[in-house]
Scaffold this motif. Structure first.
Motif, mmCIF file in Angstrom:
data_model
loop_
_atom_site.group_PDB
_atom_site.id
_atom_site.type_symbol
_atom_site.label_atom_id
_atom_site.label_comp_id
_atom_site.label_asym_id
_atom_site.label_seq_id
_atom_site.Cartn_x
_atom_site.Cartn_y
_atom_site.Cartn_z
ATOM 1 N N ASP A 284 0.371 -0.900 -0.205
ATOM 2 C CA ASP A 284 0.387 0.440 0.008
ATOM 3 C C ASP A 284 0.712 1.255 -0.196
ATOM 4 O O ASP A 284 1.514 1.556 0.385
ATOM 5 C CB ASP A 284 -1.629 0.100 0.919
ATOM 6 C CG ASP A 284 -1.905 1.494 1.207
ATOM 7 O OD1 ASP A 284 -1.464 1.911 0.415
ATOM 8 O OD2 ASP A 284 -2.948 0.811 2.514
ATOM 9 N N THR B 153 0.297 4.449 -0.891
ATOM 10 C CA THR B 153 -1.037 5.200 -0.742
ATOM 11 C C THR B 153 -0.734 6.345 1.001
ATOM 12 O O THR B 153 -0.445 5.840 1.867
ATOM 13 C CB THR B 153 -2.343 5.064 -0.627
ATOM 14 O OG1 THR B 153 -3.499 4.157 0.913
ATOM 15 C CG2 THR B 153 -3.087 4.670 -1.894
ATOM 16 N N ASP C 245 -4.167 3.478 -8.397
ATOM 17 C CA ASP C 245 -3.948 2.849 -7.230
ATOM 18 C C ASP C 245 -3.257 2.072 -5.650
ATOM 19 O O ASP C 245 -1.935 2.448 -6.183
ATOM 20 C CB ASP C 245 -4.898 1.245 -7.856
ATOM 21 C CG ASP C 245 -3.358 0.610 -8.273
ATOM 22 O OD1 ASP C 245 -2.084 0.549 -8.514
ATOM 23 O OD2 ASP C 245 -3.621 -0.181 -9.037
ATOM 24 N N ARG C 246 -3.343 2.026 -5.105
ATOM 25 C CA ARG C 246 -2.625 1.592 -4.188
ATOM 26 C C ARG C 246 -0.731 0.520 -3.994
ATOM 27 O O ARG C 246 -0.127 0.887 -3.569
ATOM 28 C CB ARG C 246 -3.340 1.042 -2.715
ATOM 29 C CG ARG C 246 -3.706 -0.980 -2.866
ATOM 30 C CD ARG C 246 -4.083 -1.461 -1.903
ATOM 31 N NE ARG C 246 -4.511 -2.739 -1.902
ATOM 32 C CZ ARG C 246 -4.069 -4.043 -1.757
ATOM 33 N NH1 ARG C 246 -2.390 -3.449 -1.078
ATOM 34 N NH2 ARG C 246 -4.356 -5.010 -2.141
#
Length: 221
Positions: free
Chosen positions: A3, A5, A163-164
């Motif tokens: 991830d 993000t 996206d992540r």
């Protein structure tokens, strides 16, 4: 779980250090990651070397970073335009250094860094002041100049969606320097309009794969 993000723009640029080389995407305002630049100004890093197509225009984005006197040197192809007054004033005062690079050479120097190429010969610039101090060579009857790759500590780019995992798609020509800058930096930080779930981006239209992106942050975060 991978991830990449980040919840805030501030956290995404928190470790940009004084003296860093920072690539900033954009062709003028098209594709410029203005929100990340504002966060970098607030973060306070100084003595930066900036790689961008131009030297800022107006009062926002890169121009604001230059106005804040955070930039020691800029590598670009188009430093002068009607409203590039902040760069112009600092350059005339001797407070900012300029490395002028023809636009095609700039793009190829960035791409070469991402591709692991040690340098390349180009006819662009041969016989001009831009070739002074550089190796030249005649190849098949034509004269060329040896240009070196440009590597960066960080790249700040703007994409439409991500996206992540860091996969990115861009909005039309706003992609400009984003894909090659993502490949040429140790840490690529992507400002996106939307962060979508894995699988929502069609693999056939992903321009920058996540392997080249370390951080993704929503611009309105």
């Amino acid at each position: 779980m991978i991830d990449k993000t980040f919840k805030t723009l501030e956290r995404a640029v928190a470790d940009v250090h004084d003296g860093a080389t920072v690539m900033i995407g954009g062709f003028g305002n098209a594709g410029m990651p203005s929100a990340l630049i504002d966060a970098l100004i607030a973060q306070g890093a100084r003595e930066l070397t900036i790689v961008n197509n131009n030297a800022g225009n107006g009062e926002t984005g890169l121009a604001a970073l230059i106005r804040a006197k955070r930039v020691r040197k800029i590598v670009c192809s188009f430093p002068r335009q009607a409203d590039s007054h902040h760069f112009d004033a600092l350059y005339r005062a001797g407070e900012i250094e300029l490395e002028l690079t023809p636009q095609g050479n700039l793009a190829e120097r960035i791409r070469a860094a991402g591709a692991g190429i040690g340098g390349f010969f180009t006819p662009t610039g041969y016989g001009t002041l831009l070739a002074e101090g550089k190796e030249t060579r005649e190849i098949a009857g034509r004269n060329y100049v040896l240009e070196s790759p440009i590597h960066a500590d960080f790249a700040l780019i703007k994409a439409l969606r991500g996206d992540r995992w860091g996969n990115l798609v861009y909005r039309k020509t706003a992609r400009n320097f984003g894909p090659i800058m993502a490949m040429a930096a140790k840490v690529t930080i992507a400002q996106v309009q939307d962060i979508v779930a894995l699988g929502e981006l069609d693999p056939e239209v992903i321009v920058t794969p996540g392997i080249f992106v370390q951080r993704v942050v929503k611009e309105a975060a």
